[in-house]
Each structure stands twice: as structure tokens, then as C-alpha cells.
Design a protein around this motif. Structure first.
Motif, PDB file in Angstrom:
ATOM      1  N   TYR A  14      25.915 -12.208  -2.866  1.00 18.15           N
ATOM      2  CA  TYR A  14      27.273 -12.586  -3.280  1.00 18.15           C
ATOM      3  C   TYR A  14      28.253 -11.426  -3.107  1.00 18.15           C
ATOM      4  O   TYR A  14      29.407 -11.640  -2.734  1.00 18.15           O
ATOM      5  CB  TYR A  14      27.283 -13.081  -4.725  1.00 18.15           C
ATOM      6  N   ALA A  15      27.807 -10.213  -3.358  1.00 15.40           N
ATOM      7  CA  ALA A  15      28.705  -9.060  -3.202  1.00 15.40           C
ATOM      8  C   ALA A  15      29.122  -8.902  -1.745  1.00 15.40           C
ATOM      9  O   ALA A  15      30.289  -8.639  -1.447  1.00 15.40           O
ATOM     10  CB  ALA A  15      28.037  -7.791  -3.715  1.00 15.40           C
ATOM     11  N   MET A  16      28.180  -9.085  -0.829  1.00 13.25           N
ATOM     12  CA  MET A  16      28.515  -8.990   0.585  1.00 13.25           C
ATOM     13  C   MET A  16      29.540 -10.059   0.960  1.00 13.25           C
ATOM     14  O   MET A  16      30.525  -9.786   1.632  1.00 13.25           O
ATOM     15  CB  MET A  16      27.242  -9.147   1.427  1.00 13.25           C
ATOM     16  N   GLN A  21      35.204 -11.483   1.982  1.00  9.18           N
ATOM     17  CA  GLN A  21      36.403 -12.243   1.612  1.00  9.18           C
ATOM     18  C   GLN A  21      37.559 -11.308   1.273  1.00  9.18           C
ATOM     19  O   GLN A  21      38.699 -11.544   1.678  1.00  9.18           O
ATOM     20  CB  GLN A  21      36.091 -13.150   0.419  1.00  9.18           C
ATOM     21  N   TRP A  22      37.277 -10.242   0.552  1.00 14.15           N
ATOM     22  CA  TRP A  22      38.315  -9.260   0.189  1.00 14.15           C
ATOM     23  C   TRP A  22      38.933  -8.657   1.447  1.00 14.15           C
ATOM     24  O   TRP A  22      40.147  -8.532   1.549  1.00 14.15           O
ATOM     25  CB  TRP A  22      37.687  -8.181  -0.700  1.00 14.15           C
ATOM     26  N   GLN A  85      30.614  -4.527   8.794  1.00 16.35           N
ATOM     27  CA  GLN A  85      31.359  -3.555   7.985  1.00 16.35           C
ATOM     28  C   GLN A  85      31.007  -3.699   6.503  1.00 16.35           C
ATOM     29  O   GLN A  85      30.718  -2.711   5.825  1.00 16.35           O
ATOM     30  CB  GLN A  85      32.870  -3.740   8.169  1.00 16.35           C
ATOM     31  N   ALA A  86      31.016  -4.933   6.008  1.00 12.12           N
ATOM     32  CA  ALA A  86      30.719  -5.169   4.586  1.00 12.12           C
ATOM     33  C   ALA A  86      29.307  -4.704   4.242  1.00 12.12           C
ATOM     34  O   ALA A  86      29.086  -4.058   3.205  1.00 12.12           O
ATOM     35  CB  ALA A  86      30.896  -6.648   4.242  1.00 12.12           C
ATOM     36  N   LEU A  87      28.345  -5.005   5.106  1.00 15.69           N
ATOM     37  CA  LEU A  87      26.961  -4.614   4.835  1.00 15.69           C
ATOM     38  C   LEU A  87      26.767  -3.101   4.886  1.00 15.69           C
ATOM     39  O   LEU A  87      26.060  -2.535   4.046  1.00 15.69           O
ATOM     40  CB  LEU A  87      26.010  -5.300   5.819  1.00 15.69           C
ATOM     41  N   LEU A  88      27.377  -2.439   5.847  1.00 12.00           N
ATOM     42  CA  LEU A  88      27.253  -0.982   5.929  1.00 12.00           C
ATOM     43  C   LEU A  88      27.898  -0.314   4.712  1.00 12.00           C
ATOM     44  O   LEU A  88      27.353   0.646   4.161  1.00 12.00           O
ATOM     45  CB  LEU A  88      27.869  -0.453   7.223  1.00 12.00           C
ATOM     46  N   ARG A  89      29.033  -0.816   4.284  1.00 12.21           N
ATOM     47  CA  ARG A  89      29.701  -0.249   3.102  1.00 12.21           C
ATOM     48  C   ARG A  89      28.857  -0.458   1.850  1.00 12.21           C
ATOM     49  O   ARG A  89      28.652   0.473   1.066  1.00 12.21           O
ATOM     50  CB  ARG A  89      31.073  -0.907   2.930  1.00 12.21           C
ATOM     51  N   LEU A  90      28.379  -1.674   1.661  1.00  9.93           N
ATOM     52  CA  LEU A  90      27.585  -2.002   0.485  1.00  9.93           C
ATOM     53  C   LEU A  90      26.298  -1.173   0.447  1.00  9.93           C
ATOM     54  O   LEU A  90      25.972  -0.548  -0.561  1.00  9.93           O
ATOM     55  CB  LEU A  90      27.273  -3.503   0.516  1.00  9.93           C
TER      56      LEU A  90
END
Length: 148
Positions: A14-16, A21-22, A85-90
Motif C-alpha cells: 500500500y505504501a508503494m 499516487q502522491w 522510482q517509488a520502489l527505489l525510494r521506499l
């Protein structure tokens, strides 16, 4: 209280999606969190972990990108698709801040999410970037694993 691996996995999932979405919609983090809580069954989710990831990753964007950026090889960050991008950041946040989570778990979870949501073969790219990032951020743990 011990949190199950499945509850953590759902929190990352869900965070990813929420970070994606953000990035894409530009909604506020609070609005996105409220939407996820309304639209999803959060009873089997590590909600505090979801909240930590959702609210902390955007605050640390510059330093997280600086940590994995040198390992993108010949690619620029803005050339990566939003899921990558989202996965690398998380995952980089987890490598940096959540020493309670083994680095192999962080990488495996990111690769699993990339296989589910990412572009074809993006999981291979993410695996390589995170392997090199882990060697920087968790050098002692990585070396200990390789020796053992």
C-alpha cells in the motif's frame, strides 16, 4: 507486539501505491492516507509501518535519491518509470532507517512488488540498484552475509 511478515508486506504494498499516487496526482499525503484507509481493508496491514513509509519517504526524498542515485548506472532518475522510482525510494528508506529489517528482506520485497506492478524486467534493474545501495548503507551486514 510482533508484527507478521504478511502485515509488513501489505504495508509496503500500500505504501508503494500511495507514494506512486502522491507522485502522479500531487495530492496531500494526509488525503492519500485517508483514501487508502477508506478504500482498503487495513485490518491485516501493519498500519504504523504504512504511515511511517508514506509520510517519511517524501520528507527524505533528496537524501534517499542521493543514496541510490549513483547506482542507476547510465540512467537518470527522471527517466525511470514512477513505479520504479517509488520502489527505489521506499526500499532505500528501509535500508537507511529500518535496521531491524534485514537488507535481503528489503530487496526481496521491492523485487516482488516490481514483478507485480513494474515494467517488464524492472525487477532486475531494481535488484541491481538495491544490491549496490545496500553495500553502501549496510556494508557490515552485507559483508557478514557474504562471509557466512
Amino acid at each position: 507486539m510482533t508484527v507478521s511478515p504478511a502485515a509488513r508486506r501489505k504495508a509496503r504494498h500500500y505504501a508503494m501505491q500511495a507514494l506512486y499516487q502522491w507522485q502522479m496526482a500531487g495530492s496531500t499525503l494526509s488525503a492519500i492516507e485517508a483514501e487508502f484507509r477508506t478504500d482498503n481493508d487495513m485490518s491485516k496491514v501493519d498500519v504504523p509501518y504504512f504511515q511511517e513509509l508514506l509520510h517519511t519517504v517524501p520528507k527524505q526524498l533528496t537524501e534517499l535519491e542521493a543514496a541510490f542515485g549513483p547506482h542507476l548506472q547510465d540512467r537518470a532518475l527522471d527517466e525511470l518509470d514512477p513505479i520504479t522510482q517509488a520502489l527505489l525510494r521506499l526500499a532505500t528508506y528501509e535500508l537507511k532507517a529500518r535496521l531491524d529489517v534485514p537488507y535481503k528482506v528489503v530487496i526481496n520485497e521491492a523485487v516482488s512488488l516490481a514483478k507485480k506492478f513494474g515494467a517488464t524486467d524492472s525487477h532486475k534493474f531494481i535488484n541491481g540498484v538495491l544490491d549496490r545501495t545496500a553495500a553502501d548503507l549496510r556494508a557490515v551486514e552485507v559483508q557478514a552475509t557474504k562471509k557466512g
